[in-house]
Write an enzyme that holds these catalytic residues in place. Sequence first.
Site, mmCIF file in Angstrom:
data_model
loop_
_atom_site.group_PDB
_atom_site.id
_atom_site.type_symbol
_atom_site.label_atom_id
_atom_site.label_comp_id
_atom_site.label_asym_id
_atom_site.label_seq_id
_atom_site.Cartn_x
_atom_site.Cartn_y
_atom_site.Cartn_z
ATOM 1 N N THR A 72 -20.015 16.733 30.016
ATOM 2 C CA THR A 72 -20.715 16.348 28.794
ATOM 3 C C THR A 72 -20.810 14.615 28.496
ATOM 4 O O THR A 72 -19.670 14.033 29.182
ATOM 5 C CB THR A 72 -20.364 17.164 27.484
ATOM 6 O OG1 THR A 72 -19.063 16.547 26.927
ATOM 7 C CG2 THR A 72 -20.455 18.353 27.832
ATOM 8 N N GLY A 73 -21.730 14.113 27.916
ATOM 9 C CA GLY A 73 -21.766 12.827 27.753
ATOM 10 C C GLY A 73 -21.850 12.134 28.994
ATOM 11 O O GLY A 73 -21.405 10.874 29.223
ATOM 12 N N GLY A 94 -21.426 5.362 31.004
ATOM 13 C CA GLY A 94 -20.020 5.197 30.742
ATOM 14 C C GLY A 94 -18.917 6.267 31.452
ATOM 15 O O GLY A 94 -19.077 6.434 32.591
ATOM 16 N N ILE A 95 -18.139 6.430 30.712
ATOM 17 C CA ILE A 95 -16.810 7.258 31.181
ATOM 18 C C ILE A 95 -17.269 8.627 31.950
ATOM 19 O O ILE A 95 -16.923 8.897 32.916
ATOM 20 C CB ILE A 95 -15.842 7.381 30.497
ATOM 21 C CG1 ILE A 95 -15.124 5.969 29.840
ATOM 22 C CG2 ILE A 95 -14.575 8.342 30.885
ATOM 23 C CD1 ILE A 95 -13.892 6.127 28.809
ATOM 24 N N GLY A 96 -18.322 9.064 31.121
ATOM 25 C CA GLY A 96 -18.723 10.431 31.531
ATOM 26 C C GLY A 96 -19.670 10.488 33.173
ATOM 27 O O GLY A 96 -19.372 11.154 33.760
ATOM 28 N N SER A 130 -8.396 9.511 23.184
ATOM 29 C CA SER A 130 -8.407 7.639 22.958
ATOM 30 C C SER A 130 -6.903 7.572 22.548
ATOM 31 O O SER A 130 -6.115 8.316 22.072
ATOM 32 C CB SER A 130 -9.510 7.681 22.020
ATOM 33 O OG SER A 130 -9.322 6.217 21.533
ATOM 34 N N TYR A 167 -13.140 8.458 12.914
ATOM 35 C CA TYR A 167 -13.112 8.361 14.386
ATOM 36 C C TYR A 167 -11.557 8.467 15.080
ATOM 37 O O TYR A 167 -11.193 9.441 15.761
ATOM 38 C CB TYR A 167 -13.838 7.109 15.221
ATOM 39 C CG TYR A 167 -13.372 6.857 16.486
ATOM 40 C CD1 TYR A 167 -14.302 7.639 17.471
ATOM 41 C CD2 TYR A 167 -12.350 6.281 16.946
ATOM 42 C CE1 TYR A 167 -14.290 7.626 18.808
ATOM 43 C CE2 TYR A 167 -12.178 6.158 18.534
ATOM 44 C CZ TYR A 167 -12.990 6.846 19.281
ATOM 45 O OH TYR A 167 -12.930 6.888 20.426
#
Length: 265
Positions: free
Chosen positions: A6-7, A11-13, A137, A150
């Site tokens: 997902t995502g 970026g990281i995904g 994170s 967050y």
Amino acid sequence: MTALITGASSGIGLALAECCAQAGHDLLLVARRAPELEAAAARLSRTHGISAQLLALDLTAPQAVARLHAHARTLGVDIGIVINNAGFGTTGAFAQSRWADEERMIRLNVLAGTDLVRQFLPGLLARGSGRIMNVASTAAFLPGPLMAVYYATKAYVLSWSQALAAELRGSGVTVTALCPGPTRTEFDQVAGNSSSWLFASAGVMSAEAVAGIGYRALMRGKRVAVAGWMNRLMAVSTRLTPTVILMHVAMRLNRTLVRPGAPGT
């Protein structure tokens, strides 16, 4: 075996999708932005000779994860890797934040990710093997003034992942919590803290470096992977430092803001 990510549009995904494709895994890529997703799927399929399916979906929508699970069943793909990467952050004092933004962040970072694993875990257990990655994170290790919600959502992801890993011990299914620090992606722009001390530091990593660390940890079945030696040092230091000091440091790092955060991909 297919990796669900997902995502995955950036970026990281997207970097994790690259790692999985390089290793020969077929892909089911999920994100909100269809054009970026289509371009990524086409490139990864062409470059690595794998099958790359996609689904453009807002995971915060009602029953979105159930629709994703039904879509995977319709495709008939053998999901053996679940990478729960979608998420975003907001920046600014909680009292001045927009509740719609905070609620959507909680829905994506906490509720959607938890439901994703709940939907796909029975299939992994039935096949007797599988890998789950939840992207947390370094924010998970301390309270974060000016990004309070967050940081709290990522603390949930880390705690839940570790507990789930313990429950699944011996099942053939492993759970890895990946904990990146500041990473050069769209996150800082969406969160509104591109000009903060946090992203001005020399320790900002590339998405590709973070994904490489995460993928290797995932394949080894490592429970927690903190990306980068500076971030690992920070994570260890949180065990020895009084919370009031940690909060002071976090507030300083999150200061110098562009604007309050808004939802992202």
